[in-house]
Design a protein around this motif. Sequence first.
Motif, PDB file in Angstrom:
ATOM      1  N   VAL A 490       1.131  -1.367   0.389  1.00 34.36           N
ATOM      2  CA  VAL A 490      -0.177   0.274  -0.172  1.00 34.36           C
ATOM      3  C   VAL A 490       0.896   1.399   0.250  1.00 34.36           C
ATOM      4  O   VAL A 490       0.668   2.623  -0.637  1.00 34.36           O
ATOM      5  N   SER A 581     -14.238   2.496  -2.049  1.00 29.69           N
ATOM      6  CA  SER A 581     -13.739   1.418  -2.008  1.00 29.69           C
ATOM      7  C   SER A 581     -13.405   2.027  -3.465  1.00 29.69           C
ATOM      8  O   SER A 581     -14.354   2.960  -4.605  1.00 29.69           O
ATOM      9  N   CYS A 582     -12.350   1.098  -4.533  1.00 22.37           N
ATOM     10  CA  CYS A 582     -12.565   0.948  -6.048  1.00 22.37           C
ATOM     11  C   CYS A 582     -13.840   0.629  -6.774  1.00 22.37           C
ATOM     12  O   CYS A 582     -14.473   1.224  -8.143  1.00 22.37           O
ATOM     13  N   GLU A 586     -16.250  -4.852  -2.508  1.00 23.48           N
ATOM     14  CA  GLU A 586     -15.188  -5.473  -1.912  1.00 23.48           C
ATOM     15  C   GLU A 586     -15.143  -4.606  -0.299  1.00 23.48           C
ATOM     16  O   GLU A 586     -14.254  -4.608   1.048  1.00 23.48           O
ATOM     17  N   LYS A 588     -16.869  -2.765   2.350  1.00 21.01           N
ATOM     18  CA  LYS A 588     -16.713  -1.351   2.218  1.00 21.01           C
ATOM     19  C   LYS A 588     -18.699  -1.037   3.199  1.00 21.01           C
ATOM     20  O   LYS A 588     -17.901  -0.840   4.136  1.00 21.01           O
ATOM     21  N   THR A 717      -9.910  -1.708   0.535  1.00 23.33           N
ATOM     22  CA  THR A 717      -9.202  -2.762  -0.469  1.00 23.33           C
ATOM     23  C   THR A 717      -9.654  -4.578  -0.344  1.00 23.33           C
ATOM     24  O   THR A 717      -8.710  -4.375   0.878  1.00 23.33           O
ATOM     25  N   GLU A 718     -10.021  -5.137  -0.840  1.00 19.06           N
ATOM     26  CA  GLU A 718     -10.340  -5.476  -1.025  1.00 19.06           C
ATOM     27  C   GLU A 718      -8.905  -7.137  -1.011  1.00 19.06           C
ATOM     28  O   GLU A 718      -7.737  -6.618  -2.126  1.00 19.06           O
ATOM     29  N   THR A 722      -8.753  -6.540  -5.649  1.00 23.22           N
ATOM     30  CA  THR A 722      -8.098  -5.270  -6.159  1.00 23.22           C
ATOM     31  C   THR A 722      -6.622  -5.195  -6.981  1.00 23.22           C
ATOM     32  O   THR A 722      -6.139  -5.181  -6.280  1.00 23.22           O
ATOM     33  N   VAL A 727      -6.439   1.097  -8.891  1.00 25.57           N
ATOM     34  CA  VAL A 727      -5.957   2.449  -7.362  1.00 25.57           C
ATOM     35  C   VAL A 727      -5.396   2.840  -7.595  1.00 25.57           C
ATOM     36  O   VAL A 727      -5.651   4.582  -7.108  1.00 25.57           O
ATOM     37  N   VAL A 744      -5.160   3.626   3.580  1.00 24.08           N
ATOM     38  CA  VAL A 744      -6.381   2.460   3.377  1.00 24.08           C
ATOM     39  C   VAL A 744      -6.365   1.375   4.302  1.00 24.08           C
ATOM     40  O   VAL A 744      -4.787   0.616   4.647  1.00 24.08           O
ATOM     41  N   LEU A 746      -6.276  -2.972   3.884  1.00 23.96           N
ATOM     42  CA  LEU A 746      -7.181  -4.609   3.293  1.00 23.96           C
ATOM     43  C   LEU A 746      -8.167  -5.214   4.448  1.00 23.96           C
ATOM     44  O   LEU A 746      -7.559  -5.786   5.063  1.00 23.96           O
TER      45      LEU A 746
END
Length: 785
Positions: A490, A581-582, A586, A588, A717-718, A722, A727, A744, A746
Amino acid sequence: MDQVNFRPRTIFPGETRDSDTFIDLDKLWAAAFRRLGVVIACLIATVTLAGLYLLTAQPTYTAMTQILIDENLSRYAEDERDSQTAQQIDNRMSSAVEILKSKALALRVVDKGKFDQNEILVNPPQSPVALAKGAVRSIVALVTPGDPPLSEELARMGRREKAAAVLQQSLTVERVGRSSVIAVSVRSPDRQLSASIARTYADSYLTDQLNANFDASERASLWLQERLNDLNSRSQQAALAVEQYKIEHNLVSPRGELLSTQQLSDLNSQLIVAQADAAAASARYEQYKAITDKGPETAVQNAVVSARDTDNTVIQDLRKRYIAINDREQGVIQQFGADHPQAVALKAEKNDVAQQIYRELQQLMGSFRNEFEVASSREKSLRDSIDRVAGRNSEANVSMVQLHELEQKAAALKSLYESYLGRFEEATQRQSFPIAKARVISDAGVPTAPSSPRKTLTMALSIALGLLIGGAAATLLEFRERFFRTGDDVQDKLGQRFLGYLPRVSNALVEDKSTSSAPPAPPTEGEAASVPAGNPISSRRLMRIAVEAPRSQFAETLRNTKLACDIMLQDRKCRVIGVVSCLPGEGKSMVAANFAGLLASTGVRTLVIDADLRNPGLSRMLGSEPEVGLVEVILQKTSWTSAARVDRRSRLTILPMTMRSRNLAHTSELLASSGMSQFLESIKETFDVIVVDLAPLIPVIDAKAFEPYVDGFVFVTEWGATPAKAVQSVLRSEPQIASKTVGVILNKTEMSELHKYADPGAPERLRSSYLSYYKDKEGAAPAPR
């Protein structure tokens, strides 16, 4: 627990780290360790296939014999030959190898050993694949019209050809190094059969060499006999033609030469002698003529010349008298003078002697003149004779050209006949020569163990192949690794703070908690993380994981997130924290609910808003669909107090969204509207923290529209799912969101696999040493410090 680095960071590192030019053995070992399962799976697969092969493969036995190709075996019966070059030896050995591999020799081996009657060779045991092919051919033969049956002779020839083909396939012929030895190996399912075939091959090769030598010598003898008869006849005819031509042109002489040639040779010899005699006579005549031409006064002084050319002693005696008288005269003159009578008398006597010498010289000159004339006449006569004989000889020379041609032809035929006669005798003798230019130096024995399959080698190769395939697969997986696995990933790839890991949470765990009266245990490692649908109690419990398991790593990560928000947003009276999240799925919504619940359980007035208008996952966790929600509040159709719900366990206020609001088209405009702004302003005095569950950043722009109201973003983020590129792309394209990102998280981390992706010495590798700190009140107490 991983510590949080609160030092300010840029959005992306300004410059990349210098990559080590050497291989990082620690990282290489870590990669091998985490892909150990793939390598072991490939290894087990290859070993299993090798075991199946060893169980089903038919054993094969190999017998070997060695043959020495030696030219010296026949040296006593053949002429001595020059030493052969290395190229010639290589060619000879290559020819021997190809002869041993040939179909003709295979047929001789079949005939000699009667191998066409051996069922193991003609009808060997078939593999499953061959049996399947045979079944297909049988079915096709039933459909298609069959060929007429073969005769017994054709069937026998077919078996013979098939046996020879099988022998050629089972045969291996190799030259041993750079020597003159050839190794012949034969493979067969029967050990006795292998040894028999190898011995038969060696015997057949030696017999073939003897037969080849005999056949070649016999054919050469027959051809040489025909040539000898023809050459003998032609040589005799050529000799007779020479003799007949000599007779017809009178070219015969007693010594085998032309008579005119012999006469011309004799006349030339005589002419040379006559020329010498004439020259000698001419020289003597000229000498004496010159003496006499000078008069009698000087004849006495020159008379010494004649003493060597004549046997007449008169001149010698007269010359002696002259010298004696001259000496006496000189003595008298010296004593008495020249006028003394005795001196005068001696002078007169001396003159008389001089006259006598002069006359003798004149006589000799006359005789020498006669000799000169005779010699000149003889020389002239010989020249005339030579001219006459040479004229006749020139006529004979014309005939001699044809005669020489006939003689050369006769001599060539005679020489050729003699040469072929010697070859014929040599070939006749070689026909009965019983020694081949090869011998067996190592006879084929019965093999004691099968040569194929080689169990140890097969298993070793299967292990090596499995490791190779597993290593290649592991390497491919490593190169395809494009996800976030550790906090270092990250920080290195995003330049953002890492807030921690949230373990996977399974449906079974939530269901167990829902049926238990005791507080739920913390989420365990390695369990599937998904938002369960269907069971309302399980869904509601999913929102309270951090509250019901306060000493779990799940709750500790959210506390770390709270601490980061406190430090970054400490000057805000009411903090608006957006959870984004993207991509969808994931987790969130669960993170936002648990984060807000954790804040509320600590006494912080907290409101969590489900602002994901397209996919309200947080609202679904409530179990029952609300009548009014966020959309109605923004549109000022109802007050927020009427739409909000309160979790009595965590004292968390939840503002859901109705399911029918999902059909709204302009969700981003709704979130950025004045109604939303008025709503947020109206509740800032009521709550200390507002947690907003926003829509994913990649599919829709709702989070971008809501960004002005947010004080800080928590990015979810997963783990291992992901793509890092996705990202990075989002944060690059949305710098306003990146600048407000607190850190961030995980999510859905496989805690049992986490240590495999960490560098040696990283906190993830030391997790087992502090795992007891994450026991909740139902678990064991922490170990004493």
